[in-house]
Design an enzyme around this catalytic site. Structure first.
Site, PDB file in Angstrom:
ATOM      1  N   ARG A  11     -10.566 -12.419   7.133  1.00  0.00           N
ATOM      2  CA  ARG A  11      -9.364 -13.084   6.604  1.00  0.00           C
ATOM      3  C   ARG A  11      -9.693 -14.432   5.978  1.00  0.00           C
ATOM      4  O   ARG A  11      -9.023 -14.885   5.064  1.00  0.00           O
ATOM      5  CB  ARG A  11      -8.345 -13.323   7.727  1.00  0.00           C
ATOM      6  CG  ARG A  11      -7.708 -12.060   8.292  1.00  0.00           C
ATOM      7  CD  ARG A  11      -6.512 -12.445   9.168  1.00  0.00           C
ATOM      8  NE  ARG A  11      -6.078 -11.366  10.030  1.00  0.00           N
ATOM      9  CZ  ARG A  11      -5.219 -10.410   9.674  1.00  0.00           C
ATOM     10  NH1 ARG A  11      -4.736 -10.377   8.454  1.00  0.00           N
ATOM     11  NH2 ARG A  11      -4.856  -9.473  10.527  1.00  0.00           N
ATOM     12  N   ASP A  26       0.855  -1.190   0.000  1.00  0.00           N
ATOM     13  CA  ASP A  26       0.000   0.000   0.000  1.00  0.00           C
ATOM     14  C   ASP A  26       0.896   1.247   0.000  1.00  0.00           C
ATOM     15  O   ASP A  26       1.402   1.635  -1.051  1.00  0.00           O
ATOM     16  CB  ASP A  26      -0.904  -0.114   1.233  1.00  0.00           C
ATOM     17  CG  ASP A  26      -1.964   0.953   1.316  1.00  0.00           C
ATOM     18  OD1 ASP A  26      -2.650   1.197   0.324  1.00  0.00           O
ATOM     19  OD2 ASP A  26      -2.130   1.527   2.409  1.00  0.00           O
TER      20      ASP A  26
HETATM   21  P1  IMP Z   1       1.878  -0.398   3.799  1.00  0.00           P
HETATM   22  O1  IMP Z   1       2.957  -0.381   4.814  1.00  0.00           O
HETATM   23  O2  IMP Z   1       1.065   0.885   3.825  1.00  0.00           O
HETATM   24  O3  IMP Z   1       2.352  -0.738   2.391  1.00  0.00           O
HETATM   25  O4  IMP Z   1       0.825  -1.464   4.255  1.00  0.00           O
HETATM   26  C1  IMP Z   1       1.006  -2.780   4.085  1.00  0.00           C
HETATM   27  C2  IMP Z   1       0.081  -3.595   4.948  1.00  0.00           C
HETATM   28  O5  IMP Z   1      -1.139  -2.909   5.259  1.00  0.00           O
HETATM   29  C3  IMP Z   1      -0.350  -4.814   4.181  1.00  0.00           C
HETATM   30  O6  IMP Z   1       0.587  -5.862   4.300  1.00  0.00           O
HETATM   31  C4  IMP Z   1      -1.674  -5.122   4.825  1.00  0.00           C
HETATM   32  O7  IMP Z   1      -1.476  -5.875   5.996  1.00  0.00           O
HETATM   33  C5  IMP Z   1      -2.242  -3.759   5.158  1.00  0.00           C
HETATM   34  N1  IMP Z   1      -3.130  -3.293   4.070  1.00  0.00           N
HETATM   35  C6  IMP Z   1      -2.862  -2.382   3.102  1.00  0.00           C
HETATM   36  N2  IMP Z   1      -3.892  -2.229   2.269  1.00  0.00           N
HETATM   37  C7  IMP Z   1      -4.849  -3.091   2.696  1.00  0.00           C
HETATM   38  C8  IMP Z   1      -6.168  -3.421   2.229  1.00  0.00           C
HETATM   39  O8  IMP Z   1      -6.698  -2.915   1.229  1.00  0.00           O
HETATM   40  N3  IMP Z   1      -6.834  -4.358   2.960  1.00  0.00           N
HETATM   41  C9  IMP Z   1      -6.326  -4.972   4.057  1.00  0.00           C
HETATM   42  N4  IMP Z   1      -5.084  -4.690   4.524  1.00  0.00           N
HETATM   43  C10 IMP Z   1      -4.360  -3.763   3.851  1.00  0.00           C
END
Ligand code: IMP
Ligand code: MG
Length: 177
Positions: free
Chosen positions: A167, A105
């Site tokens: 999940r 994300d």
């Molecule tokens: P980042 O550090 O912002 O890239 O977030 C990564 C983590 O956030 C992922 O491994 C997920 O656990 C959670 N995450 C990000 N987007 C989503 C989503 O659309 N649904 C559920 N979990 C998400």
């Protein structure tokens, strides 16, 4: 809670096809680079279904370890800082590491993990994710293997949660909260 509106986003069959294709690509890349064994670093909890399915399409000797990182509080937005909640148990030194995450994300979690693993003297580090949201990126990260790029939609199912729910769903759904 309980009133979330879920819309089918990726069916179990489509997820299966993405895993088959990713497995092939990863296997070919390993063969091209003379990689004869892998250490898969799986991010808990979300990536367990993805990892379990994907690695069965990678016919190369491999080991699995788990790490749990936290950057999200409750809800759908990142808190900004990443911390290790459960650390790796396997030595990274001299290993060809394949990091497996279910979704990238902002990129913060994966950037943190790449740096952590890279500092432990691996032979190589690559990243595979089932889903990626490029428009949400705040930290640039190189993703070596990506199943599917998606728009800025919050998705659940197949390991992905909203406040620890959903999940267990076989398909992936977009959720309106
Ligand atoms: P980042 O550090 O912002 O890239 O977030 C990564 C983590 O956030 C992922 O491994 C997920 O656990 C959670 N995450 C990000 N987007 C989503 C989503 O659309 N649904 C559920 N979990 C998400
Ligand atoms: Mg995750």
């Amino acid at each position: 809670m309980g009133d979330d509106k879920l819309t089918l986003f990726l069916s179990a069959d489509e997820i299966h096809q993405l895993n088959v294709q990713l497995g092939k690509t990863i296997t070919q890349t390993c063969q091209k680079n003379g990689i004869e064994s892998l250490l898969c670093v799986v991010t808990l909890k979300g990536a367990i279904f993805f990892a379990a399915d994907l690695i069965r399409h990678i016919p190369i000797p491999l080991k699995i370890d788990f790490i749990r990182l936290s950057s999200y509080g409750a809800g759908t937005s990142s808190s900004g800082t990443v911390r290790v909640v459960k650390d790796l148990e396997t030595s990274i030194e001299g290993q060809h590491v394949l990091i497996l995450d279910e979704i990238v994300d902002s990129g913060r979690t994966i950037a943190f993990l790449i740096e952590k693993v890279s500092n432990l003297a691996p032979k190589s580090v690559r990243v595979a994710t089932l889903l990626s949201k490029p428009s949400r990126r705040e930290v640039p990260v190189q993703i070596d293997f990506c199943g599917k790029e998606i728009d800025d939609t919050f998705v659940v199912g197949y390991g992905l949660d909203y406040n620890e729910r959903y999940r267990e769903l076989k398909d992936i759904y977009s959720v309106v909260t």
